[in-house]
Enzyme design. Structure first.
Site, PDB file in Angstrom:
ATOM      1  N   LYS A  22       0.832  -1.220   0.000  1.00  0.00           N
ATOM      2  CA  LYS A  22       0.000   0.000   0.000  1.00  0.00           C
ATOM      3  C   LYS A  22       0.857   1.257   0.000  1.00  0.00           C
ATOM      4  O   LYS A  22       0.651   2.150  -0.821  1.00  0.00           O
ATOM      5  CB  LYS A  22      -0.914   0.012   1.236  1.00  0.00           C
ATOM      6  N   ASN A  23       1.801   1.346   0.931  1.00  0.00           N
ATOM      7  CA  ASN A  23       2.514   2.619   1.098  1.00  0.00           C
ATOM      8  C   ASN A  23       3.519   2.892  -0.027  1.00  0.00           C
ATOM      9  O   ASN A  23       3.986   4.017  -0.160  1.00  0.00           O
ATOM     10  CB  ASN A  23       3.151   2.708   2.489  1.00  0.00           C
ATOM     11  N   CYS A 117      -6.769  13.348  11.114  1.00  0.00           N
ATOM     12  CA  CYS A 117      -5.812  12.327  11.549  1.00  0.00           C
ATOM     13  C   CYS A 117      -6.421  11.599  12.735  1.00  0.00           C
ATOM     14  O   CYS A 117      -7.112  12.209  13.521  1.00  0.00           O
ATOM     15  CB  CYS A 117      -4.507  12.979  11.972  1.00  0.00           C
ATOM     16  N   ARG A 122      -0.224  15.015  12.673  1.00  0.00           N
ATOM     17  CA  ARG A 122       0.700  14.495  11.657  1.00  0.00           C
ATOM     18  C   ARG A 122       1.027  15.634  10.702  1.00  0.00           C
ATOM     19  O   ARG A 122       0.463  15.745   9.625  1.00  0.00           O
ATOM     20  CB  ARG A 122       0.068  13.291  10.947  1.00  0.00           C
ATOM     21  N   ASP A 307       3.620   0.646  12.345  1.00  0.00           N
ATOM     22  CA  ASP A 307       2.411   0.063  11.748  1.00  0.00           C
ATOM     23  C   ASP A 307       2.186  -1.393  12.171  1.00  0.00           C
ATOM     24  O   ASP A 307       1.179  -1.998  11.786  1.00  0.00           O
ATOM     25  CB  ASP A 307       2.472   0.161  10.212  1.00  0.00           C
ATOM     26  N   ARG A 399      -9.152  -0.021   3.780  1.00  0.00           N
ATOM     27  CA  ARG A 399      -8.279   0.944   3.093  1.00  0.00           C
ATOM     28  C   ARG A 399      -6.943   0.319   2.741  1.00  0.00           C
ATOM     29  O   ARG A 399      -6.270   0.764   1.816  1.00  0.00           O
ATOM     30  CB  ARG A 399      -7.960   2.128   4.016  1.00  0.00           C
TER      31      ARG A 399
HETATM   32  N1  EPU Z   1       6.545  14.418  10.821  1.00  0.00           N
HETATM   33  C1  EPU Z   1       6.750  15.769  11.052  1.00  0.00           C
HETATM   34  N2  EPU Z   1       6.717  16.621   9.991  1.00  0.00           N
HETATM   35  C2  EPU Z   1       6.498  16.196   8.714  1.00  0.00           C
HETATM   36  C3  EPU Z   1       6.295  14.824   8.484  1.00  0.00           C
HETATM   37  C4  EPU Z   1       6.318  13.957   9.563  1.00  0.00           C
HETATM   38  O1  EPU Z   1       6.950  16.173  12.186  1.00  0.00           O
HETATM   39  O2  EPU Z   1       6.491  17.018   7.811  1.00  0.00           O
HETATM   40  C5  EPU Z   1       6.588  13.468  11.948  1.00  0.00           C
HETATM   41  C6  EPU Z   1       5.259  12.751  12.127  1.00  0.00           C
HETATM   42  O3  EPU Z   1       4.371  13.504  12.928  1.00  0.00           O
HETATM   43  C7  EPU Z   1       5.693  11.462  12.778  1.00  0.00           C
HETATM   44  C8  EPU Z   1       7.044  11.188  12.124  1.00  0.00           C
HETATM   45  O4  EPU Z   1       7.491  12.443  11.609  1.00  0.00           O
HETATM   46  O5  EPU Z   1       5.885  11.677  14.154  1.00  0.00           O
HETATM   47  C9  EPU Z   1       7.033  10.180  11.000  1.00  0.00           C
HETATM   48  O6  EPU Z   1       6.014  10.495  10.064  1.00  0.00           O
HETATM   49  P1  EPU Z   1       6.095  10.088   8.519  1.00  0.00           P
HETATM   50  O7  EPU Z   1       6.127  11.333   7.713  1.00  0.00           O
HETATM   51  O8  EPU Z   1       7.190   9.099   8.338  1.00  0.00           O
HETATM   52  O9  EPU Z   1       4.693   9.393   8.324  1.00  0.00           O
HETATM   53  P2  EPU Z   1       3.747   9.486   7.073  1.00  0.00           P
HETATM   54  O10 EPU Z   1       4.539   9.634   5.830  1.00  0.00           O
HETATM   55  O11 EPU Z   1       2.648  10.450   7.329  1.00  0.00           O
HETATM   56  C10 EPU Z   1       3.815   6.941   6.546  1.00  0.00           C
HETATM   57  C11 EPU Z   1       2.808   5.844   6.382  1.00  0.00           C
HETATM   58  C12 EPU Z   1       2.233   5.483   7.731  1.00  0.00           C
HETATM   59  C13 EPU Z   1       3.354   5.077   8.677  1.00  0.00           C
HETATM   60  C14 EPU Z   1       4.423   6.173   8.742  1.00  0.00           C
HETATM   61  C15 EPU Z   1       5.633   5.779   9.558  1.00  0.00           C
HETATM   62  C16 EPU Z   1       1.931   6.317   4.190  1.00  0.00           C
HETATM   63  C17 EPU Z   1       0.793   6.796   3.376  1.00  0.00           C
HETATM   64  N3  EPU Z   1       1.751   6.318   5.498  1.00  0.00           N
HETATM   65  O12 EPU Z   1       3.112   8.052   7.090  1.00  0.00           O
HETATM   66  O13 EPU Z   1       1.428   4.355   7.478  1.00  0.00           O
HETATM   67  O14 EPU Z   1       2.832   4.893   9.974  1.00  0.00           O
HETATM   68  O15 EPU Z   1       4.861   6.501   7.417  1.00  0.00           O
HETATM   69  O16 EPU Z   1       6.235   4.635   9.032  1.00  0.00           O
HETATM   70  O17 EPU Z   1       2.957   5.919   3.673  1.00  0.00           O
HETATM   71  C18 EPU Z   1      -0.350   2.874   7.788  1.00  0.00           C
HETATM   72  O18 EPU Z   1      -0.012   2.330   6.725  1.00  0.00           O
HETATM   73  O19 EPU Z   1      -1.195   2.404   8.578  1.00  0.00           O
HETATM   74  C19 EPU Z   1       0.251   4.139   8.146  1.00  0.00           C
HETATM   75  C20 EPU Z   1      -0.250   4.939   9.058  1.00  0.00           C
END
Ligand code: EPU
Length: 430
Positions: A22-23, A117, A122, A307, A399
């Site tokens: 998915k991701n 969220c 996030r 996750d 999802r």
């Molecule tokens: N963060 C910031 N600023 C940013 C981006 C992230 O502070 O601009 C913080 C977040 O708040 C969090 C950490 O950095 O504390 C990591 O967040 P990340 O950006 O890595 O998460 P994401 O890209 O929003 C993806 C996956 C999530 C998974 C996380 C961590 C997708 C669509 N989602 O989210 O997947 O938990 O990486 O591995 O790729 C899931 O599949 O159930 C899911 C939630």
């Protein structure tokens, strides 16, 4: 309203085939916007997040053909320079990848902020920091992220991320691929889906190296061409079936996986007493005796994935002794613990830490899926519990898990999907 009804207590046995990640897919589909030509993409999971992204691309003018259940042809050559439909964009968190892709393709982007969220704040400040480093002006206005490249286009730059972010790493890659000059993303995320997006873009003519390490180098190219690409297997779906086999007991062969991506999960479940054998593209999990306690802290890859936190919490709830989970990525991600406690688990949550005292047995009752992975944990708990468990709000599960009911039934589970005529609420996760 859709719910799952589970009659638990039966060990799992047999084979299960893992779908595309998915991701990775939620980054690769928006990436097709950067390509002039036809992308043939294999191993695309049929899940609701992907169906939504396909609708968004299609409404923007992409031509999409389904060649088989999991193979699509996407041609974005004639995509209009249009704002993606807000009602669709707000339903899926990964729609933030449209910002990088639109900015790269059209030199500007206007994308509604991703929807509500459900496990704490996030932010996307690191995505914005990256686009600004490439020379874009970014503003948040009326619930939209509006980004504009300078008149002479985006310029390669050095971006040092303040937090390791999967989304920011992938989004900056999308913005930088067609920029002039070279971009370096430092302190980049290293998850398998980062490497998969880089591999997809390279297959279409990009020049990206270092994906999977702390520093990714993107040398801008003038254009991307069509090609064929196969998405990697889903690390978290595979881990979920591994945790299910460990929690419920039995003997499960999980096929179409990359065992290397599962190492932290394999190590933790082995520590807890599951017998795990790795093959080239499969992994076998056998659990007969009682599980042992363990501690886990979630971390960016190659650490234990956030996750997988809720699924392993079910294993710990049924283990001998007390376990501790420390959430290392999000401010908290433990809402599901209250639901597990309703089933007889003994979990105490203190902000980022869950203290889990193992119990002999979980008991079926009515529970809710609080988010995608929490929902998967409820299903595992229901399969392990005695009696009947009803899991509500399963639109979250759908999802991200392809054909979960069919796959679990194939392993001998007694699980049924029941749909009543009432539109499910859709909120942003993922
Ligand atoms: N963060 C910031 N600023 C940013 C981006 C992230 O502070 O601009 C913080 C977040 O708040 C969090 C950490 O950095 O504390 C990591 O967040 P990340 O950006 O890595 O998460 P994401 O890209 O929003 C993806 C996956 C999530 C998974 C996380 C961590 C997708 C669509 N989602 O989210 O997947 O938990 O990486 O591995 O790729 C899931 O599949 O159930 C899911 C939630």
């Amino acid at each position: 309203m859709v719910k799952y009804v589970i009659h638990g207590g039966k060990p799992l046995s047999g084979r299960v085939m893992i779908s595309g990640a998915k991701n990775a897919a939620v980054g690769i589909l928006p990436a097709t916007l950067l390509v002039k030509g036809t992308c043939r993409i294999e191993n695309v999971p049929d899940i609701s997040d992907i169906r939504l992204l396909l609708r968004i691309l299609s409404e923007m003018g992409a031509s999409i053909r389904r060649l088989s259940f999991s193979t699509l042809e996407i041609d974005c050559t004639r995509v209009r320079d249009a704002v993606a439909p807000i009602d669709l964009v707000r339903r899926i968190r990964a729609s933030y990848y449209l910002i990088g892709a639109q900015l790269g393709r059209f030199g500007h982007a206007s994308v509604a902020l991703p929807g509500g969220c459900n496990f704490g704040p996030r932010p996307i400040d690191q995505h914005i920091k990256g686009f600004e480093a490439l020379g874009a002006e970014v503003e948040l206005s009326g619930g939209y992220v509006i980004a504009r490249a300078p008149a002479d286009g985006l310029q390669g730059a050095r971006v040092n991320l303040d937090v390791v972010s999967v989304g920011a790493t992938m989004n900056i890659m999308l913005g930088a691929v067609l920029a002039t000059g070279t971009t370096y993303i430092e302190n980049a995320a290293k998850e398998p889906h980062i490497v998969d997006l880089a591999n997809f873009l390279n297959a279409m003519g990009a020049r990206i190296s270092g994906a999977g390490t702390d520093v990714i180098r993107i040398r801008g190219v003038k254009g991307l061409h069509g090609g064929t690409y196969s998405i990697i297997p889903d690390q978290i779906e595979a881990g979920t079936y591994m945790a299910a086999a460990a929690a419920v007991g039995g003997d499960v062969l999980i096929q179409n996986v990359i065992p290397k991506h599962l190492e932290s999960i394999t190590a933790k479940l082995r520590e807890m007493g599951a017998r795990i054998t790795e093959y080239e593209d499969a992994i076998c999990v056998i659990r007969t005796g009682k599980l042992r306690r363990a501690n886990v802290k979630t971390m960016p890859y190659p650490g234990f994935p956030t996750d997988m936190q809720s699924q392993v919490a079910v294993c710990m709830s049924l283990a001998k002794g007390s376990s501790v989970i420390t959430e290392g990525i999000y401010d908290t991600r433990f809402r599901y613990c209250a639901e597990l406690n309703r089933m007889g688990a003994k979990i105490k949550v203190e902000t980022k830490v869950a203290l889990i005292e193992g119990v002999e047995q979980l008991h079926g009752c009515e529970v809710k899926a609080c988010d995608l992975r929490a929902g998967a944990a409820m299903v595992i708990a229901g399969l392990a519990a005695d009696g009947t468990t009803t899991v509500e709000d399963v639109h979250y599960i759908e999802r991200g898990y392809e054909c979960m009911i069919e796959k679990l039934r194939g392993l001998g589970a007694d699980i049924t999907r029941i749909e009543t005529p009432d539109n499910p609420r859709m909120q942003g996760v993922g």
